[in-house]
Motif scaffolding. Structure first.
Motif, PDB file in Angstrom:
ATOM      1  N   VAL A 147      38.456   9.372 -33.414  1.00  0.00           N
ATOM      2  CA  VAL A 147      37.277   8.656 -32.923  1.00  0.00           C
ATOM      3  C   VAL A 147      37.661   7.221 -32.585  1.00  0.00           C
ATOM      4  O   VAL A 147      37.251   6.678 -31.548  1.00  0.00           O
ATOM      5  N   LYS A 148      38.476   6.615 -33.419  1.00  0.00           N
ATOM      6  CA  LYS A 148      38.913   5.236 -33.156  1.00  0.00           C
ATOM      7  C   LYS A 148      39.746   5.167 -31.883  1.00  0.00           C
ATOM      8  O   LYS A 148      39.568   4.289 -31.043  1.00  0.00           O
ATOM      9  N   ARG A 149      40.656   6.159 -31.728  1.00  0.00           N
ATOM     10  CA  ARG A 149      41.503   6.167 -30.534  1.00  0.00           C
ATOM     11  C   ARG A 149      40.668   6.395 -29.265  1.00  0.00           C
ATOM     12  O   ARG A 149      40.908   5.790 -28.230  1.00  0.00           O
ATOM     13  N   VAL A 150      39.665   7.309 -29.406  1.00  0.00           N
ATOM     14  CA  VAL A 150      38.779   7.555 -28.236  1.00  0.00           C
ATOM     15  C   VAL A 150      38.042   6.276 -27.928  1.00  0.00           C
ATOM     16  O   VAL A 150      37.880   5.906 -26.757  1.00  0.00           O
ATOM     17  N   GLY A 151      37.585   5.592 -28.965  1.00  0.00           N
ATOM     18  CA  GLY A 151      36.893   4.318 -28.729  1.00  0.00           C
ATOM     19  C   GLY A 151      37.826   3.297 -28.089  1.00  0.00           C
ATOM     20  O   GLY A 151      37.428   2.567 -27.181  1.00  0.00           O
ATOM     21  N   ASP A 152      39.072   3.270 -28.547  1.00  0.00           N
ATOM     22  CA  ASP A 152      40.043   2.353 -27.958  1.00  0.00           C
ATOM     23  C   ASP A 152      40.281   2.701 -26.495  1.00  0.00           C
ATOM     24  O   ASP A 152      40.394   1.810 -25.633  1.00  0.00           O
ATOM     25  N   LEU A 153      40.379   4.010 -26.184  1.00  0.00           N
ATOM     26  CA  LEU A 153      40.592   4.433 -24.809  1.00  0.00           C
ATOM     27  C   LEU A 153      39.389   4.095 -23.937  1.00  0.00           C
ATOM     28  O   LEU A 153      39.544   3.685 -22.777  1.00  0.00           O
ATOM     29  N   GLU A 154      38.201   4.240 -24.489  1.00  0.00           N
ATOM     30  CA  GLU A 154      36.991   3.911 -23.719  1.00  0.00           C
ATOM     31  C   GLU A 154      36.984   2.408 -23.411  1.00  0.00           C
ATOM     32  O   GLU A 154      36.593   1.997 -22.328  1.00  0.00           O
ATOM     33  N   ASN A 155      37.414   1.616 -24.381  1.00  0.00           N
ATOM     34  CA  ASN A 155      37.467   0.173 -24.151  1.00  0.00           C
ATOM     35  C   ASN A 155      38.483  -0.184 -23.075  1.00  0.00           C
ATOM     36  O   ASN A 155      38.274  -1.107 -22.301  1.00  0.00           O
ATOM     37  N   LEU A 156      39.585   0.552 -23.019  1.00  0.00           N
ATOM     38  CA  LEU A 156      40.595   0.289 -21.993  1.00  0.00           C
ATOM     39  C   LEU A 156      40.093   0.674 -20.620  1.00  0.00           C
ATOM     40  O   LEU A 156      40.394   0.012 -19.628  1.00  0.00           O
ATOM     41  N   VAL A 157      39.370   1.762 -20.569  1.00  0.00           N
ATOM     42  CA  VAL A 157      38.885   2.251 -19.281  1.00  0.00           C
ATOM     43  C   VAL A 157      37.788   1.318 -18.770  1.00  0.00           C
ATOM     44  O   VAL A 157      37.711   1.074 -17.580  1.00  0.00           O
ATOM     45  N   ILE A 158      37.033   0.776 -19.593  1.00  0.00           N
ATOM     46  CA  ILE A 158      35.922  -0.064 -19.145  1.00  0.00           C
ATOM     47  C   ILE A 158      36.457  -1.377 -18.780  1.00  0.00           C
ATOM     48  O   ILE A 158      36.883  -2.049 -18.120  1.00  0.00           O
TER      49      ILE A 158
END
Length: 158
Positions: A147-158
């Motif tokens: 979940v943390k990594r997905v959140g990190d990836l979402e932050n990178l994409v945004i």
């Protein structure tokens, strides 16, 4: 002797048998002498039992003539028809007590064995549950990490 008390199933079976085959089965188990002695004792028991007056008459005898008179009347019956079952009954009760003790000891041994097996099963189950609990905790950490990594990836994409 075959029967000297009312607890002997073989004698009751013999006396109440519907067929000759049932009686023969009992006769095959015991000698003629044993059967004769048994019948004699049972007859004495029946005579003695039949000699006692009905309870209503006994109570009336006590009321009208007193307890001592009643005791002497009953003692007369007991003297006329002595109880022949006591020695045999005591001997067989002793045997029954030993049989019951042996059965109880065997049951205790079986239960102790079952208890030991149950304790082992319980320990195994406890260990398995702890292992599963550890696996669940590990999975929870992995999910949290994902979940943390997905959140990190979402932050990178945004």
């Amino acid at each position: 002797m075959v029967l000297l008390n009312r607890m002997d199933d073989d004698y009751h079976t013999y006396r109440n048998a519907d067929t000759e085959e049932q009686r023969q089965g009992i006769r095959n188990k015991f000698s003629d002498q044993e059967m004769f002695e048994s019948a004699m004792v049972w007859s004495m028991y029946d005579y003695r039992k039949g000699a006692y007056p009905p309870i209503e008459e006994q109570l009336d005898m006590i009321y009208r003539n007193g307890l001592d008179h009643w005791k002497s009347e009953i003692q007369g019956i007991k003297s006329k028809y002595p109880d022949m079952t006591n020695d045999y009954t005591k001997k067989n009760q002793d045997n029954r007590i030993e049989d019951i003790k042996a059965t109880l000891e065997a049951t205790k041994t079986t239960l102790e064995g079952n208890l030991a097996e149950t304790k082992v099963d319980l320990q195994t189950t406890t260990a398995e549950l702890q292992s599963e609990k550890n696996q669940v905790a590990t999975m929870e950490r992995l999910v949290a990490s994902l979940v943390k990594r997905v959140g990190d990836l979402e932050n990178l994409v945004i």
